[in-house]
Design a protein around this motif. Structure first.
Motif, PDB file in Angstrom:
ATOM      1  N   HIS A 272       1.590  -9.069  16.489  1.00 61.16           N
ATOM      2  CA  HIS A 272       1.544 -10.400  15.873  1.00 61.16           C
ATOM      3  C   HIS A 272       2.019 -11.470  16.848  1.00 61.16           C
ATOM      4  O   HIS A 272       1.402 -12.532  16.974  1.00 61.16           O
ATOM      5  CB  HIS A 272       2.438 -10.433  14.634  1.00 61.16           C
ATOM      6  CG  HIS A 272       1.855  -9.766  13.427  1.00 61.16           C
ATOM      7  ND1 HIS A 272       0.680 -10.184  12.848  1.00 61.16           N
ATOM      8  CD2 HIS A 272       2.313  -8.732  12.670  1.00 61.16           C
ATOM      9  CE1 HIS A 272       0.421  -9.429  11.786  1.00 61.16           C
ATOM     10  NE2 HIS A 272       1.398  -8.531  11.669  1.00 61.16           N
ATOM     11  N   LEU A 273       3.130 -11.195  17.538  1.00 62.26           N
ATOM     12  CA  LEU A 273       3.687 -12.181  18.474  1.00 62.26           C
ATOM     13  C   LEU A 273       2.685 -12.539  19.549  1.00 62.26           C
ATOM     14  O   LEU A 273       2.431 -13.717  19.831  1.00 62.26           O
ATOM     15  CB  LEU A 273       4.977 -11.614  19.076  1.00 62.26           C
ATOM     16  CG  LEU A 273       5.816 -12.548  19.964  1.00 62.26           C
ATOM     17  CD1 LEU A 273       7.268 -12.090  19.970  1.00 62.26           C
ATOM     18  CD2 LEU A 273       5.278 -12.598  21.394  1.00 62.26           C
ATOM     19  N   LEU A 274       2.085 -11.528  20.152  1.00 64.12           N
ATOM     20  CA  LEU A 274       1.129 -11.778  21.234  1.00 64.12           C
ATOM     21  C   LEU A 274      -0.140 -12.442  20.725  1.00 64.12           C
ATOM     22  O   LEU A 274      -0.701 -13.314  21.396  1.00 64.12           O
ATOM     23  CB  LEU A 274       0.803 -10.462  21.932  1.00 64.12           C
ATOM     24  CG  LEU A 274       1.975  -9.779  22.661  1.00 64.12           C
ATOM     25  CD1 LEU A 274       1.529  -8.439  23.230  1.00 64.12           C
ATOM     26  CD2 LEU A 274       2.539 -10.678  23.759  1.00 64.12           C
ATOM     27  N   ARG A 275      -0.585 -12.037  19.545  1.00 64.63           N
ATOM     28  CA  ARG A 275      -1.807 -12.609  18.976  1.00 64.63           C
ATOM     29  C   ARG A 275      -1.649 -14.091  18.660  1.00 64.63           C
ATOM     30  O   ARG A 275      -2.604 -14.870  18.821  1.00 64.63           O
ATOM     31  CB  ARG A 275      -2.174 -11.828  17.710  1.00 64.63           C
ATOM     32  CG  ARG A 275      -3.357 -12.391  16.921  1.00 64.63           C
ATOM     33  CD  ARG A 275      -3.664 -11.527  15.713  1.00 64.63           C
ATOM     34  NE  ARG A 275      -2.507 -11.383  14.828  1.00 64.63           N
ATOM     35  CZ  ARG A 275      -2.134 -12.310  13.952  1.00 64.63           C
ATOM     36  NH1 ARG A 275      -2.799 -13.443  13.861  1.00 64.63           N
ATOM     37  NH2 ARG A 275      -1.078 -12.100  13.162  1.00 64.63           N
ATOM     38  N   ARG A 276      -0.461 -14.474  18.235  1.00 60.16           N
ATOM     39  CA  ARG A 276      -0.252 -15.847  17.767  1.00 60.16           C
ATOM     40  C   ARG A 276       0.302 -16.770  18.846  1.00 60.16           C
ATOM     41  O   ARG A 276       0.626 -17.922  18.562  1.00 60.16           O
ATOM     42  CB  ARG A 276       0.714 -15.815  16.569  1.00 60.16           C
ATOM     43  CG  ARG A 276       0.088 -15.240  15.317  1.00 60.16           C
ATOM     44  CD  ARG A 276       1.092 -15.169  14.180  1.00 60.16           C
ATOM     45  NE  ARG A 276       1.718 -16.449  13.911  1.00 60.16           N
ATOM     46  CZ  ARG A 276       1.175 -17.433  13.184  1.00 60.16           C
ATOM     47  NH1 ARG A 276      -0.036 -17.255  12.637  1.00 60.16           N
ATOM     48  NH2 ARG A 276       1.813 -18.578  12.981  1.00 60.16           N
ATOM     49  N   ARG A 277       0.406 -16.321  20.051  1.00 57.32           N
ATOM     50  CA  ARG A 277       0.955 -17.172  21.134  1.00 57.32           C
ATOM     51  C   ARG A 277       0.152 -18.458  21.268  1.00 57.32           C
ATOM     52  O   ARG A 277      -1.070 -18.463  21.240  1.00 57.32           O
ATOM     53  CB  ARG A 277       0.920 -16.425  22.460  1.00 57.32           C
ATOM     54  CG  ARG A 277       1.970 -15.347  22.558  1.00 57.32           C
ATOM     55  CD  ARG A 277       2.026 -14.777  23.953  1.00 57.32           C
ATOM     56  NE  ARG A 277       2.405 -15.813  24.935  1.00 57.32           N
ATOM     57  CZ  ARG A 277       3.144 -15.572  25.997  1.00 57.32           C
ATOM     58  NH1 ARG A 277       3.591 -14.346  26.241  1.00 57.32           N
ATOM     59  NH2 ARG A 277       3.434 -16.533  26.836  1.00 57.32           N
ATOM     60  N   GLY A 278       0.880 -19.540  21.363  1.00 59.82           N
ATOM     61  CA  GLY A 278       0.219 -20.823  21.550  1.00 59.82           C
ATOM     62  C   GLY A 278      -0.156 -21.537  20.275  1.00 59.82           C
ATOM     63  O   GLY A 278      -0.689 -22.649  20.331  1.00 59.82           O
ATOM     64  N   THR A 279       0.146 -20.906  19.090  1.00 58.32           N
ATOM     65  CA  THR A 279      -0.181 -21.587  17.837  1.00 58.32           C
ATOM     66  C   THR A 279       0.977 -22.455  17.399  1.00 58.32           C
ATOM     67  O   THR A 279       2.092 -22.313  17.877  1.00 58.32           O
ATOM     68  CB  THR A 279      -0.490 -20.565  16.736  1.00 58.32           C
ATOM     69  OG1 THR A 279       0.681 -19.735  16.512  1.00 58.32           O
ATOM     70  CG2 THR A 279      -1.646 -19.685  17.118  1.00 58.32           C
TER      71      THR A 279
END
Length: 210
Positions: A203-210
């Motif tokens: 989740h952390l990596l997927r949502r980076r930059g949001t």
């Protein structure tokens, strides 16, 4: 549930897709006057196209009178949760012991209008929708009113269609932290390798930059 902008879903498909594989939650129903809410753990199948979740419970369940008195309910699902030690979150230019510990988690709360299903044919259809979700590979007979093997069991349950009228969703995974701190947390989660650490890291990596 408080949802900060950096923890909110990027779009509806994010929480909808998450619910397809996180299909066990708690149904909260308003209790009798002066009593706390009634909370029932249960499996459910969420249908994105129909905007509803379907489930069933045993006929003797104490939720039924409460549902008939007030059909407004909340289905809550929480998973992919981990504890994050303070040093992992410390600012790069500060001492590690000044970092603030926190929790990471994904949560979806569906506000619903509950529709009780008692007609045998409708209950069978509801059960088959659940079987299609939980056992897509088959292996079980289809339910049909008056037919073996499940027909005689239909009288012992009541079905529930939970019509979704509102959604609150949250993906709390260091969305407010710097890229450097996020990288540190991702590495630490991989090294710790706890029960839900891999899911939290994803989740952390997927949502980076949001």
């Amino acid at each position: 549930m408080l949802v900060h902008p950096w923890d909110a879903p990027r779009e509806d498909t994010e929480w909808q897709q998450w619910l397809t594989t996180h299909d066990f939650g708690q149904l909260a129903v308003t209790g009798p006057p002066g009593e706390p809410p009634l909370v029932q753990p249960l499996h459910f199948a969420y249908d994105t196209e129909r905007g509803e979740a379907v489930t069933h419970l045993a006929r003797p369940n104490p939720l039924w009178p409460a549902l008939e008195a007030n059909s407004q309910v909340l289905l809550s699902v929480v998973d992919d949760y981990v504890h994050v030690p303070g040093p992992w979150q410390a600012d790069p230019d500060g001492p590690p012991e000044h970092g603030v510990p926190t929790s990471f988690y994904a949560a979806v709360q569906l506000r619903c209008t509950a529709h009780v299903v008692d007609d045998p044919r409708e209950k069978a259809e509801l059960l088959n929708r659940q079987l299609g979700h939980f056992q897509p590979e088959g292996g079980s007979a289809r339910a049909a009113a008056g037919e073996a093997p499940y027909g005689r069991l239909l009288s012992g349950i009541r079905g529930l269609r939970l019509e979704v009228t509102g959604v609150r969703a949250k993906f709390k995974y260091a969305g407010k932290r710097s890229a450097e701190v996020q990288d540190r947390i991702a590495v630490a989660l991989a090294e710790r390798g706890g029960a839900r650490d891999a899911a939290a890291r994803e989740h952390l990596l997927r949502r980076r930059g949001t």
